[in-house]
Scaffold this motif. Structure first.
Motif, PDB file in Angstrom:
ATOM      1  N   THR A   1     -13.549   7.920  -7.471  1.00  0.00           N
ATOM      2  CA  THR A   1     -12.668   7.440  -8.538  1.00  0.00           C
ATOM      3  C   THR A   1     -11.377   8.247  -8.624  1.00  0.00           C
ATOM      4  OG1 THR A   1     -14.627   6.783  -9.772  1.00  0.00           O
ATOM      5  CG2 THR A   1     -12.571   6.900 -10.997  1.00  0.00           C
ATOM      6  N   TRP A   2     -11.464   9.553  -8.425  1.00  0.00           N
ATOM      7  CA  TRP A   2     -10.273  10.386  -8.540  1.00  0.00           C
ATOM      8  C   TRP A   2      -9.216  10.002  -7.522  1.00  0.00           C
ATOM      9  CZ3 TRP A   2      -9.192  12.973  -4.087  1.00  0.00           C
ATOM     10  CH2 TRP A   2     -10.253  13.236  -3.229  1.00  0.00           C
ATOM     11  N   TRP A   3      -9.592   9.329  -6.419  1.00  0.00           N
ATOM     12  CA  TRP A   3      -8.633   8.942  -5.385  1.00  0.00           C
ATOM     13  C   TRP A   3      -7.563   8.000  -5.953  1.00  0.00           C
ATOM     14  CZ3 TRP A   3      -6.972  10.817  -1.102  1.00  0.00           C
ATOM     15  CH2 TRP A   3      -6.184  10.041  -0.280  1.00  0.00           C
ATOM     16  N   ARG A   4      -7.943   7.217  -6.955  1.00  0.00           N
ATOM     17  CA  ARG A   4      -7.006   6.294  -7.590  1.00  0.00           C
ATOM     18  C   ARG A   4      -5.770   7.044  -8.089  1.00  0.00           C
ATOM     19  NH1 ARG A   4      -9.923   3.529 -12.158  1.00  0.00           N
ATOM     20  NH2 ARG A   4     -11.162   3.106 -10.334  1.00  0.00           N
ATOM     21  N   TYR A   5      -5.967   8.238  -8.646  1.00  0.00           N
ATOM     22  CA  TYR A   5      -4.852   9.020  -9.182  1.00  0.00           C
ATOM     23  C   TYR A   5      -4.093   9.742  -8.075  1.00  0.00           C
ATOM     24  CZ  TYR A   5      -7.508   7.918 -13.300  1.00  0.00           C
ATOM     25  OH  TYR A   5      -8.182   7.239 -14.274  1.00  0.00           O
ATOM     26  N   VAL A   6      -4.822  10.306  -7.140  1.00  0.00           N
ATOM     27  CA  VAL A   6      -4.177  11.028  -6.039  1.00  0.00           C
ATOM     28  C   VAL A   6      -3.330  10.084  -5.197  1.00  0.00           C
ATOM     29  CG1 VAL A   6      -4.623  12.325  -3.914  1.00  0.00           C
ATOM     30  CG2 VAL A   6      -5.966  12.791  -5.968  1.00  0.00           C
ATOM     31  N   SER A   7      -3.832   8.890  -4.946  1.00  0.00           N
ATOM     32  CA  SER A   7      -3.120   7.963  -4.076  1.00  0.00           C
ATOM     33  C   SER A   7      -1.864   7.389  -4.718  1.00  0.00           C
ATOM     34  CB  SER A   7      -4.045   6.827  -3.643  1.00  0.00           C
ATOM     35  OG  SER A   7      -4.418   6.042  -4.748  1.00  0.00           O
ATOM     36  N   LYS A   8      -1.720   7.524  -6.026  1.00  0.00           N
ATOM     37  CA  LYS A   8      -0.528   7.009  -6.702  1.00  0.00           C
ATOM     38  C   LYS A   8       0.614   8.028  -6.751  1.00  0.00           C
ATOM     39  CE  LYS A   8      -2.745   3.493  -9.477  1.00  0.00           C
ATOM     40  NZ  LYS A   8      -2.181   2.347  -8.805  1.00  0.00           N
ATOM     41  N   VAL A   9       0.342   9.274  -6.382  1.00  0.00           N
ATOM     42  CA  VAL A   9       1.379  10.300  -6.384  1.00  0.00           C
ATOM     43  C   VAL A   9       2.374   9.977  -5.263  1.00  0.00           C
ATOM     44  CG1 VAL A   9       1.853  12.743  -5.974  1.00  0.00           C
ATOM     45  CG2 VAL A   9      -0.132  12.075  -7.321  1.00  0.00           C
ATOM     46  N   ARG A  10       3.642   9.955  -5.603  1.00  0.00           N
ATOM     47  CA  ARG A  10       4.688   9.707  -4.614  1.00  0.00           C
ATOM     48  C   ARG A  10       5.033  11.041  -3.945  1.00  0.00           C
ATOM     49  NH1 ARG A  10       7.006   4.337  -4.332  1.00  0.00           N
ATOM     50  NH2 ARG A  10       5.686   3.156  -5.737  1.00  0.00           N
ATOM     51  N   VAL A  11       4.566  11.219  -2.746  1.00  0.00           N
ATOM     52  CA  VAL A  11       4.750  12.473  -2.027  1.00  0.00           C
ATOM     53  C   VAL A  11       6.236  12.769  -1.824  1.00  0.00           C
ATOM     54  CG1 VAL A  11       4.210  13.710   0.113  1.00  0.00           C
ATOM     55  CG2 VAL A  11       2.511  12.213  -0.934  1.00  0.00           C
TER      56      VAL A  11
ATOM     57  N   LEU B   1       3.055  -1.311   0.045  1.00  0.00           N
ATOM     58  CA  LEU B   1       2.826  -0.023  -0.607  1.00  0.00           C
ATOM     59  C   LEU B   1       1.788  -0.142  -1.712  1.00  0.00           C
ATOM     60  CD1 LEU B   1       3.648   2.933  -0.811  1.00  0.00           C
ATOM     61  CD2 LEU B   1       5.435   2.239  -2.397  1.00  0.00           C
ATOM     62  N   THR B   2       1.834  -1.235  -2.471  1.00  0.00           N
ATOM     63  CA  THR B   2       0.866  -1.449  -3.547  1.00  0.00           C
ATOM     64  C   THR B   2      -0.555  -1.507  -3.001  1.00  0.00           C
ATOM     65  OG1 THR B   2       2.527  -2.640  -4.806  1.00  0.00           O
ATOM     66  CG2 THR B   2       0.240  -2.978  -5.456  1.00  0.00           C
ATOM     67  N   THR B   3      -0.739  -2.138  -1.868  1.00  0.00           N
ATOM     68  CA  THR B   3      -2.085  -2.233  -1.301  1.00  0.00           C
ATOM     69  C   THR B   3      -2.592  -0.878  -0.824  1.00  0.00           C
ATOM     70  OG1 THR B   3      -1.339  -2.729   0.961  1.00  0.00           O
ATOM     71  CG2 THR B   3      -1.672  -4.597  -0.530  1.00  0.00           C
ATOM     72  N   GLN B   4      -1.688   0.035  -0.508  1.00  0.00           N
ATOM     73  CA  GLN B   4      -2.101   1.349  -0.016  1.00  0.00           C
ATOM     74  C   GLN B   4      -2.512   2.299  -1.130  1.00  0.00           C
ATOM     75  OE1 GLN B   4      -2.480   1.614   3.358  1.00  0.00           O
ATOM     76  NE2 GLN B   4      -1.963  -0.532   3.047  1.00  0.00           N
ATOM     77  N   THR B   5      -2.132   1.991  -2.368  1.00  0.00           N
ATOM     78  CA  THR B   5      -2.484   2.881  -3.478  1.00  0.00           C
ATOM     79  C   THR B   5      -3.685   2.382  -4.270  1.00  0.00           C
ATOM     80  OG1 THR B   5      -0.878   1.789  -4.916  1.00  0.00           O
ATOM     81  CG2 THR B   5      -0.124   3.741  -3.740  1.00  0.00           C
ATOM     82  N   GLU B   6      -4.222   1.249  -3.889  1.00  0.00           N
ATOM     83  CA  GLU B   6      -5.416   0.744  -4.565  1.00  0.00           C
ATOM     84  C   GLU B   6      -6.646   1.441  -3.987  1.00  0.00           C
ATOM     85  OE1 GLU B   6      -5.288  -3.438  -3.925  1.00  0.00           O
ATOM     86  OE2 GLU B   6      -3.573  -3.730  -5.239  1.00  0.00           O
ATOM     87  N   PRO B   7      -7.636   1.750  -4.843  1.00  0.00           N
ATOM     88  CA  PRO B   7      -8.832   2.423  -4.328  1.00  0.00           C
ATOM     89  C   PRO B   7      -9.596   1.525  -3.364  1.00  0.00           C
ATOM     90  CG  PRO B   7      -9.091   1.849  -6.652  1.00  0.00           C
ATOM     91  CD  PRO B   7      -7.685   1.504  -6.269  1.00  0.00           C
ATOM     92  N   ARG B   8     -10.118   2.101  -2.352  1.00  0.00           N
ATOM     93  CA  ARG B   8     -10.889   1.390  -1.338  1.00  0.00           C
ATOM     94  C   ARG B   8     -12.383   1.528  -1.635  1.00  0.00           C
ATOM     95  NH1 ARG B   8      -6.530  -0.411   0.360  1.00  0.00           N
ATOM     96  NH2 ARG B   8      -5.337   0.398   2.075  1.00  0.00           N
TER      97      ARG B   8
END
Length: 153
Positions: free
Chosen positions: A116-126, A104-111
């Motif tokens: 840059t904003w993806w870093r914040y969006v990807s950390k939201v727990r849906v 899960l940690t690897t999936q929330t790291e920016p690619r």
């Protein structure tokens, strides 16, 4: 890093399949529940329907909302337990870690190439967003039910 025995392979495959079923159940629960809640809210809010039916629909909506929240939590807890067991098996046997918190940690790291904003969006727990949505629908059903009971309108 010992290889898996035949029994461990079978257990791993069984738990992986069960985890996938729990995961699917987690995400189908809110969609179906919000549909049912919307239906009961529509009946409860309609002044052209007799009050007794509206009160019953409101009570049913509150019950459905609470049951959906409990069911979604139960499925999620079971899915996380299976994912943790699978990750432990992967770690203990030198397999790539494709389950659990490490994955899960690897999936929330920016690619590379992601804004840059993806870093914040990807950390939201849906999952938490869906639980909140179910809670808000249930709270709305409760407020509407209480209003119908209090006013009789």
């Amino acid at each position: 890093m010992t290889p898996l025995t035949e029994e461990e392979k079978l257990a791993y495959q069984t738990v992986a399949a069960r985890r996938a079923q729990f995961d699917a159940a987690v995400w189908s629960t809110p969609a179906l529940s919000i549909t049912a809640l919307t239906f009961t809210l529509t009946i409860t809010a309609n002044p052209d329907i007799p009050v007794l039916i509206r009160v019953a629909a409101g009570a049913l909506g509150v019950f459905l909302g609470l049951a959906a929240i409990a069911l979604m939590r139960r499925h999620r807890i079971a899915e996380l337990a299976d994912a943790a067991w699978l990750a432990m098996m992967e770690h203990n046997h030198g397999m790539p870690i494709i389950h659990g918190e490490t994955w899960l940690t690897t999936q929330t790291e920016p690619r590379w190439g992601m804004p840059t904003w993806w870093r914040y969006v990807s950390k939201v727990r849906v999952y938490h967003l869906w639980l909140t949505a179910l809670f808000l629908f249930t709270a709305g059903a409760l407020l509407l039910w209480v209003w119908v009971l209090a006013t009789g309108i």
